[in-house]
Design a protein around this motif. Structure first.
Motif, PDB file in Angstrom:
ATOM      1  N   LEU A 119      27.545  62.253  66.903  1.00 41.80           N
ATOM      2  CA  LEU A 119      27.471  63.044  68.121  1.00 41.80           C
ATOM      3  C   LEU A 119      26.044  63.223  68.628  1.00 41.80           C
ATOM      4  CD1 LEU A 119      30.100  65.790  67.229  1.00 41.80           C
ATOM      5  CD2 LEU A 119      30.364  63.912  68.856  1.00 41.80           C
ATOM      6  N   VAL A 120      25.064  62.961  67.778  1.00 43.42           N
ATOM      7  CA  VAL A 120      23.666  63.041  68.209  1.00 43.42           C
ATOM      8  C   VAL A 120      23.243  61.726  68.854  1.00 43.42           C
ATOM      9  CG1 VAL A 120      21.283  63.396  67.461  1.00 43.42           C
ATOM     10  CG2 VAL A 120      23.123  64.785  66.480  1.00 43.42           C
ATOM     11  N   ARG A 121      23.494  60.617  68.183  1.00 45.20           N
ATOM     12  CA  ARG A 121      23.138  59.312  68.750  1.00 45.20           C
ATOM     13  C   ARG A 121      23.923  59.023  70.030  1.00 45.20           C
ATOM     14  NH1 ARG A 121      23.233  54.374  64.832  1.00 45.20           N
ATOM     15  NH2 ARG A 121      22.394  53.461  66.763  1.00 45.20           N
ATOM     16  N   LEU A 122      25.112  59.555  70.118  1.00 44.95           N
ATOM     17  CA  LEU A 122      25.935  59.367  71.303  1.00 44.95           C
ATOM     18  C   LEU A 122      25.224  59.878  72.560  1.00 44.95           C
ATOM     19  CD1 LEU A 122      29.705  60.100  71.508  1.00 44.95           C
ATOM     20  CD2 LEU A 122      28.186  61.331  73.049  1.00 44.95           C
ATOM     21  N   CYS A 123      24.370  60.882  72.393  1.00 51.61           N
ATOM     22  CA  CYS A 123      23.650  61.447  73.544  1.00 51.61           C
ATOM     23  C   CYS A 123      22.670  60.462  74.165  1.00 51.61           C
ATOM     24  CB  CYS A 123      22.902  62.711  73.117  1.00 51.61           C
ATOM     25  SG  CYS A 123      23.995  64.089  72.684  1.00 51.61           S
ATOM     26  N   ASP A 124      22.320  59.409  73.447  1.00 51.71           N
ATOM     27  CA  ASP A 124      21.394  58.409  73.975  1.00 51.71           C
ATOM     28  C   ASP A 124      22.105  57.276  74.714  1.00 51.71           C
ATOM     29  OD1 ASP A 124      19.132  59.722  72.972  1.00 51.71           O
ATOM     30  OD2 ASP A 124      19.373  58.787  71.004  1.00 51.71           O
ATOM     31  N   LEU A 125      23.427  57.290  74.692  1.00 55.76           N
ATOM     32  CA  LEU A 125      24.182  56.231  75.353  1.00 55.76           C
ATOM     33  C   LEU A 125      24.252  56.462  76.859  1.00 55.76           C
ATOM     34  CD1 LEU A 125      27.268  55.872  72.956  1.00 55.76           C
ATOM     35  CD2 LEU A 125      25.196  54.464  72.996  1.00 55.76           C
ATOM     36  N   ASP A 126      24.562  55.401  77.585  1.00 57.07           N
ATOM     37  CA  ASP A 126      24.935  55.520  78.981  1.00 57.07           C
ATOM     38  C   ASP A 126      26.130  56.474  79.070  1.00 57.07           C
ATOM     39  OD1 ASP A 126      27.253  54.172  80.843  1.00 57.07           O
ATOM     40  OD2 ASP A 126      25.302  54.213  81.851  1.00 57.07           O
ATOM     41  N   ALA A 127      26.196  57.228  80.182  1.00 52.08           N
ATOM     42  CA  ALA A 127      27.228  58.260  80.313  1.00 52.08           C
ATOM     43  C   ALA A 127      28.634  57.710  80.106  1.00 52.08           C
ATOM     44  CB  ALA A 127      27.126  58.942  81.670  1.00 52.08           C
ATOM     45  N   GLU A 128      28.970  56.611  80.739  1.00 53.13           N
ATOM     46  CA  GLU A 128      30.331  56.088  80.615  1.00 53.13           C
ATOM     47  C   GLU A 128      30.624  55.589  79.209  1.00 53.13           C
ATOM     48  OE1 GLU A 128      32.835  56.453  82.662  1.00 53.13           O
ATOM     49  OE2 GLU A 128      31.486  57.553  83.997  1.00 53.13           O
ATOM     50  N   GLN A 129      29.622  55.025  78.542  1.00 54.37           N
ATOM     51  CA  GLN A 129      29.817  54.609  77.145  1.00 54.37           C
ATOM     52  C   GLN A 129      30.085  55.825  76.265  1.00 54.37           C
ATOM     53  OE1 GLN A 129      26.011  52.419  76.724  1.00 54.37           O
ATOM     54  NE2 GLN A 129      27.245  50.668  76.133  1.00 54.37           N
ATOM     55  N   ALA A 130      29.301  56.872  76.486  1.00 56.81           N
ATOM     56  CA  ALA A 130      29.470  58.084  75.684  1.00 56.81           C
ATOM     57  C   ALA A 130      30.815  58.731  75.958  1.00 56.81           C
ATOM     58  CB  ALA A 130      28.333  59.060  75.986  1.00 56.81           C
ATOM     59  N   ILE A 131      31.217  58.766  77.217  1.00 52.44           N
ATOM     60  CA  ILE A 131      32.513  59.349  77.565  1.00 52.44           C
ATOM     61  C   ILE A 131      33.646  58.545  76.929  1.00 52.44           C
ATOM     62  CG2 ILE A 131      34.114  59.707  79.495  1.00 52.44           C
ATOM     63  CD1 ILE A 131      31.581  60.460  81.171  1.00 52.44           C
ATOM     64  N   ALA A 132      33.526  57.227  76.937  1.00 50.96           N
ATOM     65  CA  ALA A 132      34.554  56.388  76.312  1.00 50.96           C
ATOM     66  C   ALA A 132      34.648  56.660  74.819  1.00 50.96           C
ATOM     67  CB  ALA A 132      34.241  54.916  76.564  1.00 50.96           C
ATOM     68  N   ALA A 133      33.496  56.828  74.161  1.00 52.20           N
ATOM     69  CA  ALA A 133      33.502  57.102  72.720  1.00 52.20           C
ATOM     70  C   ALA A 133      34.160  58.446  72.426  1.00 52.20           C
ATOM     71  CB  ALA A 133      32.073  57.076  72.180  1.00 52.20           C
ATOM     72  N   LEU A 134      33.855  59.447  73.214  1.00 52.31           N
ATOM     73  CA  LEU A 134      34.414  60.776  72.967  1.00 52.31           C
ATOM     74  C   LEU A 134      35.901  60.832  73.287  1.00 52.31           C
ATOM     75  CD1 LEU A 134      31.500  63.008  74.292  1.00 52.31           C
ATOM     76  CD2 LEU A 134      32.417  63.030  71.968  1.00 52.31           C
ATOM     77  N   THR A 135      36.290  60.213  74.391  1.00 50.19           N
ATOM     78  CA  THR A 135      37.702  60.290  74.781  1.00 50.19           C
ATOM     79  C   THR A 135      38.598  59.396  73.931  1.00 50.19           C
ATOM     80  OG1 THR A 135      37.321  58.664  76.549  1.00 50.19           O
ATOM     81  CG2 THR A 135      37.216  60.998  77.158  1.00 50.19           C
ATOM     82  N   SER A 136      38.000  58.599  73.063  1.00 46.96           N
ATOM     83  CA  SER A 136      38.815  57.843  72.107  1.00 46.96           C
ATOM     84  C   SER A 136      39.368  58.748  71.019  1.00 46.96           C
ATOM     85  CB  SER A 136      37.993  56.712  71.487  1.00 46.96           C
ATOM     86  OG  SER A 136      36.988  57.222  70.628  1.00 46.96           O
ATOM     87  N   VAL A 137      38.820  59.966  70.915  1.00 43.52           N
ATOM     88  CA  VAL A 137      39.303  60.950  69.936  1.00 43.52           C
ATOM     89  C   VAL A 137      40.506  61.671  70.538  1.00 43.52           C
ATOM     90  CG1 VAL A 137      38.720  63.007  68.604  1.00 43.52           C
ATOM     91  CG2 VAL A 137      36.967  61.251  69.011  1.00 43.52           C
TER      92      VAL A 137
END
Length: 219
Positions: A119-137
């Protein structure tokens, strides 16, 4: 501004003020909103599991209820870590006042983090990449992901259009009745790019002005 034209992270209150200046220069209608809103808070939190939990707890409840439930949960599961939450008995969640769907979401989030979701490294991703990673949960939708990026990552260009307080505030400010639904609000917010992150903060502050209560999720 970055070399690609994207503003940097919103990390300090000075970043909020500078972005508001640019936002209102681009859309003069928002000058009056800014004047009425008063102080526009930074709304930042430490990235990590506890921040995500607080946002899940805040799904579809008032800010006051979210604060009360999260306070009980944090006292019952201390420290509030993925390991501790995964091991918690259902009676703990009931005592905190959590619904069954939120319990399932929190358990899924615990398992995802224990399984490698950073969840920390995710903050460095592009917004849509990060949103995709989170919404996979399971149980985490776009609103939760976008709010996490605003508060934990300070992302400059995210606008949670599903948020009812934002819909209400934008509707009042721009004279839209009934208030814009998610898709309509998302289209409106596109005109505020690349400063949608501070536009979110502005309209949450404006909501506080028109309703005399906090409508923003916890941060």
């Amino acid at each position: 501004m970055s070399a690609q034209g994207m503003p940097g992270r919103i990390d300090h209150i000075d970043d909020v003020v500078a972005a508001l200046d640019r936002l209102c220069a681009a859309d003069p209608r928002l000058e009056k909103v800014r004047a009425l809103a008063g102080d526009v808070p930074l709304r930042r939190a430490e990235p990590g599991f506890a921040s995500l939990v607080s946002i899940v707890v805040a799904q579809q409840v008032s800010r006051a209820s979210a604060d009360a439930i999260f306070g009980r949960l944090a006292s019952l599961v201390d420290p509030l870590t993925p390991h501790a939450l995964a091991a918690a008995d259902d009676t703990v969640f009931r005592a905190a006042g959590l619904s069954r769907p939120k319990v399932r979401t929190l358990r899924a989030a615990s398992e995802a983090v224990l399984g490698g979701l950073d969840l920390v490294r995710l903050c460095d991703l592009d917004a849509e990449q990060a949103i995709a990673a989170l919404t996979s949960v399971s149980g985490i939708g776009r609103w939760t992901a976008e709010v996490y990026l605003l508060s934990a990552a300070g992302h400059p260009d995210v606008f949670p259009a599903r948020d009812v307080a934002l819909q209400t505030a934008v509707g009042r400010a721009l004279g839209i009745d009934p208030r814009p639904a998610e898709d309509a609000l998302r289209r409106i917010a596109e005109t505020w790019a690349p400063h949608r992150g501070v536009a979110s903060r502005l309209f949450w502050a404006y909501y506080r002005h028109i309703r005399d209560r906090e409508g923003a999720p916890p941060s």
